[in-house]
Design a protein around this motif. Structure first.
Motif, short mmCIF file in Angstrom:
data_model
loop_
_atom_site.label_atom_id
_atom_site.label_comp_id
_atom_site.label_asym_id
_atom_site.label_seq_id
_atom_site.Cartn_x
_atom_site.Cartn_y
_atom_site.Cartn_z
N ILE A 19 24.32 40.04 55.07
CA ILE A 19 24.25 40.71 53.78
C ILE A 19 23.85 39.65 52.77
O ILE A 19 23.86 38.45 53.09
CB ILE A 19 25.59 41.36 53.39
N ARG A 20 23.48 40.06 51.55
CA ARG A 20 23.13 39.03 50.57
C ARG A 20 23.66 39.40 49.20
O ARG A 20 23.79 40.57 48.87
CB ARG A 20 21.64 38.78 50.54
N LEU A 21 23.95 38.37 48.45
CA LEU A 21 24.37 38.53 47.06
C LEU A 21 23.12 38.77 46.23
O LEU A 21 22.14 38.04 46.36
CB LEU A 21 25.11 37.27 46.59
N TRP A 22 23.16 39.78 45.40
CA TRP A 22 21.98 40.20 44.65
C TRP A 22 22.31 40.26 43.18
O TRP A 22 23.34 40.85 42.79
CB TRP A 22 21.54 41.56 45.17
N GLU A 23 21.49 39.67 42.34
CA GLU A 23 21.64 39.78 40.89
C GLU A 23 20.85 41.00 40.46
O GLU A 23 19.65 41.08 40.68
CB GLU A 23 21.16 38.51 40.20
N THR A 24 21.53 41.95 39.84
CA THR A 24 20.98 43.28 39.61
C THR A 24 20.02 43.37 38.44
O THR A 24 19.18 44.26 38.41
CB THR A 24 22.11 44.29 39.40
N GLY A 25 20.15 42.55 37.44
CA GLY A 25 19.24 42.59 36.31
C GLY A 25 19.24 43.91 35.55
O GLY A 25 18.21 44.34 35.05
N GLY A 26 20.38 44.58 35.52
CA GLY A 26 20.49 45.84 34.78
C GLY A 26 20.05 47.07 35.55
O GLY A 26 19.93 48.16 34.97
N ALA A 27 19.79 46.93 36.84
CA ALA A 27 19.39 48.08 37.66
C ALA A 27 20.53 49.10 37.72
O ALA A 27 21.69 48.79 37.46
CB ALA A 27 19.03 47.61 39.07
N LYS A 28 20.19 50.32 38.08
CA LYS A 28 21.18 51.39 38.22
C LYS A 28 21.30 51.75 39.69
O LYS A 28 20.35 51.63 40.45
CB LYS A 28 20.77 52.60 37.39
N GLY A 29 22.48 52.21 40.08
CA GLY A 29 22.68 52.61 41.46
C GLY A 29 24.12 52.94 41.76
O GLY A 29 24.99 52.84 40.89
N GLN A 30 24.36 53.34 42.99
CA GLN A 30 25.71 53.67 43.43
C GLN A 30 26.24 52.53 44.29
O GLN A 30 25.49 51.89 45.03
CB GLN A 30 25.71 54.96 44.23
N TYR A 31 27.54 52.33 44.20
CA TYR A 31 28.17 51.26 44.95
C TYR A 31 29.62 51.65 45.23
O TYR A 31 30.18 52.56 44.63
CB TYR A 31 28.12 49.94 44.17
N ILE A 32 30.20 50.90 46.13
CA ILE A 32 31.62 51.06 46.48
C ILE A 32 32.30 49.75 46.16
O ILE A 32 31.70 48.67 46.26
CB ILE A 32 31.77 51.44 47.97
N VAL A 79 25.97 54.03 51.88
CA VAL A 79 25.95 53.35 50.59
C VAL A 79 25.53 51.90 50.83
O VAL A 79 26.17 51.19 51.61
CB VAL A 79 27.32 53.43 49.89
N GLN A 80 24.49 51.46 50.14
CA GLN A 80 23.90 50.15 50.40
C GLN A 80 24.56 49.01 49.63
O GLN A 80 24.42 47.85 50.00
CB GLN A 80 22.41 50.19 50.05
N TYR A 81 25.28 49.31 48.55
CA TYR A 81 25.81 48.26 47.69
C TYR A 81 27.33 48.25 47.68
O TYR A 81 27.97 49.28 47.63
CB TYR A 81 25.29 48.40 46.27
N LEU A 82 27.87 47.03 47.69
CA LEU A 82 29.31 46.81 47.68
C LEU A 82 29.62 45.73 46.64
O LEU A 82 28.94 44.70 46.59
CB LEU A 82 29.77 46.35 49.08
#
Length: 140
Positions: A19-32, A79-82
């Protein structure tokens, strides 16, 4: 959809061990997001020294059992983001600036989470989310 917190874990493809740590830059999405007890165990955290390494990838086997179980739940639900505080917030930055900035947003992070996984029985992140079913005879 809510704006994602500053950093997230991108869980990638279902069969991937990284997995990788991602800086979102204000993106929108669903996460757990999980709620768990830190306890006294030593476990993986993001620091100034390893943040770039975490952005390149983290082997799932390096993570404590509770985090691994959360990845399993996310992937099972599609769900892709945690978001995990210990990994998504820099734990040792100068003057705690990242921690201060991100901890102020924590109520919103949990409020906008699609699901919060509560690891209520564990005493540290090594405990995992799931308990082994006890033999019926040992319960008597």
């Amino acid at each position: 959809m809510p704006v994602l917190p500053t950093r997230f874990l991108d869980l990638g493809l279902e069969g991937s061990n990284t997995i990788r740590l991602w800086e979102t830059g204000g993106a929108k999405g669903q996460y757990i997001s999980p709620s768990y007890c830190w306890g006294t165990a030593s476990f993986i955290r993001t620091t100034i020294a390893n943040i770039n390494e975490h952005k390149q990838g983290i082997n799932i086997k390096q993570l404590p059992k509770t985090f691994q179980d959360c990845i399993f739940v996310c992937r099972t639900l599609g769900v892709q983001y945690l978001w995990i505080d210990a990994v998504c917030i820099i734990q040792d930055d100068i003057d705690g600036a990242d921690w201060k900035r991100e901890s102020i947003r924590m109520a919103d992070i949990y409020r906008h989470s699609l699901l919060t996984i509560s690891a209520t029985w564990g005493y540290d992140p090594d405990s995992g989310l799931f308990r082994q079913q006890m033999d019926a005879k040992s319960d008597q």
